[in-house]
Each structure stands twice: as structure tokens, then as C-alpha cells.
Write a protein that holds these residues in place. Structure first.
Motif, PDB file in Angstrom:
ATOM      1  N   LYS A   1      -5.633   9.377  -2.090  1.00 31.10           N
ATOM      2  CA  LYS A   1      -5.779   8.046  -2.681  1.00 31.10           C
ATOM      3  C   LYS A   1      -4.858   7.056  -1.978  1.00 31.10           C
ATOM      4  CE  LYS A   1      -8.407   9.307  -6.169  1.00 31.10           C
ATOM      5  NZ  LYS A   1      -9.798   8.975  -6.235  1.00 31.10           N
TER       6      LYS A   1
ATOM      7  N   GLN B   1      -0.003   5.666   0.202  1.00 32.26           N
ATOM      8  CA  GLN B   1      -0.972   6.758   0.156  1.00 32.26           C
ATOM      9  C   GLN B   1      -0.340   7.999  -0.458  1.00 32.26           C
ATOM     10  OE1 GLN B   1      -2.883   7.836   3.853  1.00 32.26           O
ATOM     11  NE2 GLN B   1      -3.899   9.588   2.934  1.00 32.26           N
TER      12      GLN B   1
ATOM     13  N   GLU C   1      -4.168  -3.741  -9.246  1.00 33.49           N
ATOM     14  CA  GLU C   1      -4.063  -2.465  -8.531  1.00 33.49           C
ATOM     15  C   GLU C   1      -5.442  -1.865  -8.333  1.00 33.49           C
ATOM     16  OE1 GLU C   1       0.214  -0.645 -10.026  1.00 33.49           O
ATOM     17  OE2 GLU C   1      -1.602   0.507 -10.284  1.00 33.49           O
ATOM     18  N   GLU C   2      -5.594  -1.236  -7.197  1.00 34.59           N
ATOM     19  CA  GLU C   2      -6.834  -0.518  -6.902  1.00 34.59           C
ATOM     20  C   GLU C   2      -6.473   0.766  -6.178  1.00 34.59           C
ATOM     21  OE1 GLU C   2     -10.672   0.202  -7.312  1.00 34.59           O
ATOM     22  OE2 GLU C   2      -9.741  -1.623  -8.032  1.00 34.59           O
ATOM     23  N   ARG C   3      -7.137   1.845  -6.538  1.00 33.11           N
ATOM     24  CA  ARG C   3      -6.971   3.121  -5.852  1.00 33.11           C
ATOM     25  C   ARG C   3      -8.242   3.395  -5.049  1.00 33.11           C
ATOM     26  NH1 ARG C   3      -2.705   3.790  -8.434  1.00 33.11           N
ATOM     27  NH2 ARG C   3      -1.863   4.964 -10.079  1.00 33.11           N
TER      28      ARG C   3
ATOM     29  N   LEU D   1      -3.200   3.621  -2.740  1.00 38.91           N
ATOM     30  CA  LEU D   1      -2.897   2.666  -3.793  1.00 38.91           C
ATOM     31  C   LEU D   1      -2.656   1.308  -3.147  1.00 38.91           C
ATOM     32  CD1 LEU D   1      -2.175   1.904  -6.728  1.00 38.91           C
ATOM     33  CD2 LEU D   1       0.175   2.601  -6.207  1.00 38.91           C
TER      34      LEU D   1
ATOM     35  N   ASN E   1     -10.303   5.948  -2.715  1.00 40.38           N
ATOM     36  CA  ASN E   1     -10.437   7.349  -2.342  1.00 40.38           C
ATOM     37  C   ASN E   1     -10.629   7.415  -0.831  1.00 40.38           C
ATOM     38  OD1 ASN E   1     -10.987  10.026  -2.006  1.00 40.38           O
ATOM     39  ND2 ASN E   1     -12.724  10.083  -3.403  1.00 40.38           N
TER      40      ASN E   1
ATOM     41  N   THR F   1       0.842  -1.198   0.000  1.00 40.08           N
ATOM     42  CA  THR F   1       0.000   0.000   0.000  1.00 40.08           C
ATOM     43  C   THR F   1       0.875   1.244   0.000  1.00 40.08           C
ATOM     44  OG1 THR F   1      -0.113   0.102   2.413  1.00 40.08           O
ATOM     45  CG2 THR F   1      -1.829  -1.172   1.300  1.00 40.08           C
TER      46      THR F   1
ATOM     47  N   LYS G   1      -1.631  -2.578  -4.149  1.00 42.42           N
ATOM     48  CA  LYS G   1      -1.107  -3.469  -5.182  1.00 42.42           C
ATOM     49  C   LYS G   1      -1.103  -4.890  -4.642  1.00 42.42           C
ATOM     50  CE  LYS G   1       2.071  -0.201  -7.330  1.00 42.42           C
ATOM     51  NZ  LYS G   1       3.476   0.037  -7.707  1.00 42.42           N
TER      52      LYS G   1
END
Length: 159
Positions: A51, A47, A115-117, A53, A119, A45, A55
């Protein structure tokens, strides 16, 4: 056959001596690695601004090709919990995924990343637990029964 049963018994005994299924695995830096004899699953992770991030990576740690079947278009789940254990984010919330078996072959040593972002603008600052899990149906055509290999808990700080 007896060799596999013996190996499985030893692995189960060793896993029973751990900290427990719900114990955080974090080293405090936001990345975790879990290794078994066949697969490596990592969660990292980072930040940046508002956001987070995330992985996820899975690596075939075998000397031959191996295949993973995902049960739908949702290959993973991410859940963010506050210090009280209250869920503040779930990746799948409000999403729809294809209802199709997805077959992915991994060559020896090959990794695949997701991957994911997230919020985090509306999430208060503090320490959270991120639970990450791959959602598998089978490995090499054999039904998958979750044993913790593709699950991870990481403690993170939202700033």
C-alpha cells in the motif's frame, strides 16, 4: 487595487522564472510542500507492504477565516505515472462522485487532511511520478482559476 495588481504581476514574473509546470518538485523523500501567501498545500507519501499511503493537507495561511468550495464529492485527483509517462493509476478511475458543491470553511491556521491508500501490489517496482491536485470550484465565493497552488508532483519509488 493597484497594490494587488502589482503583487500579482510580481508573483507571475517569479513563477515564470521557475523550472516549468511539468518539472518534478520532489526532494526524493516523497513529501513536498508548496507555499503561497494564503495557502499551504502538502503531499506526503509512505509505502508499507503493498500500500502507498498518500496524505494531502491544505492549510489556511491567512489571519482570517477563508472558505474553499469543491466542485463535487471528488475533492482531489491522484495520478501515478511510470518513467515513460504512462498512467498506471488514477484515483477517479471507475468511481462515481456526488454532483454537489461542497463548502468547507478554514479558520486561520486550520488544516484539513485527505488520505488515500493505493494498492501497489500489481505495480512493478521502480520510480514513479505521483501527481496530486485538489479540485476546487471557488475560494471565498470567487471562481477558482488553477494557478498551480493546489497541484503537486512527487517522485516516489515503489519497492
Amino acid at each position: 487595487m493597484k497594490k494587488w495588481i502589482w503583487l500579482l504581476s510580481v508573483l507571475m514574473l517569479l513563477s515564470a522564472c521557475g523550472q516549468g509546470a511539468n518539472a518534478p518538485l520532489s526532494n526524493g523523500e516523497g513529501d513536498e510542500k508548496l507555499v503561497d501567501s494564503n495557502w499551504i498545500f502538502t503531499v506526503e507519501t509512505d509505502q508499507t507492504d503493498n500500500k502507498l499511503l498518500v496524505k494531502l493537507a491544505v492549510t489556511n495561511n491567512q489571519e482570517e477565516a477563508s472558505a474553499i468550495d469543491f466542485s463535487s464529492g471528488q475533492k482531489y485527483e491522484l495520478v501515478l505515472l511510470d518513467e515513460a509517462g504512462t498512467e498506471v493509476y488514477r484515483y477517479s478511475e471507475g468511481k462515481m462522485f456526488t454532483m454537489a458543491l461542497i463548502h468547507e470553511t478554514f479558520e486561520p491556521g486550520e488544516s484539513k487532511e485527505f488520505e488515500e491508500r493505493i494498492n501497489v501490489e500489481d505495480i512493478p517496482e521502480g520510480v514513479y511520478t505521483l501527481k496530486a491536485q485538489l479540485i476546487l470550484a471557488a475560494i471565498d465565493g470567487k471562481a477558482w482559476s488553477e494557478d498551480g497552488t493546489f497541484q503537486k508532483q512527487v517522485d516516489i519509488e515503489i519497492k
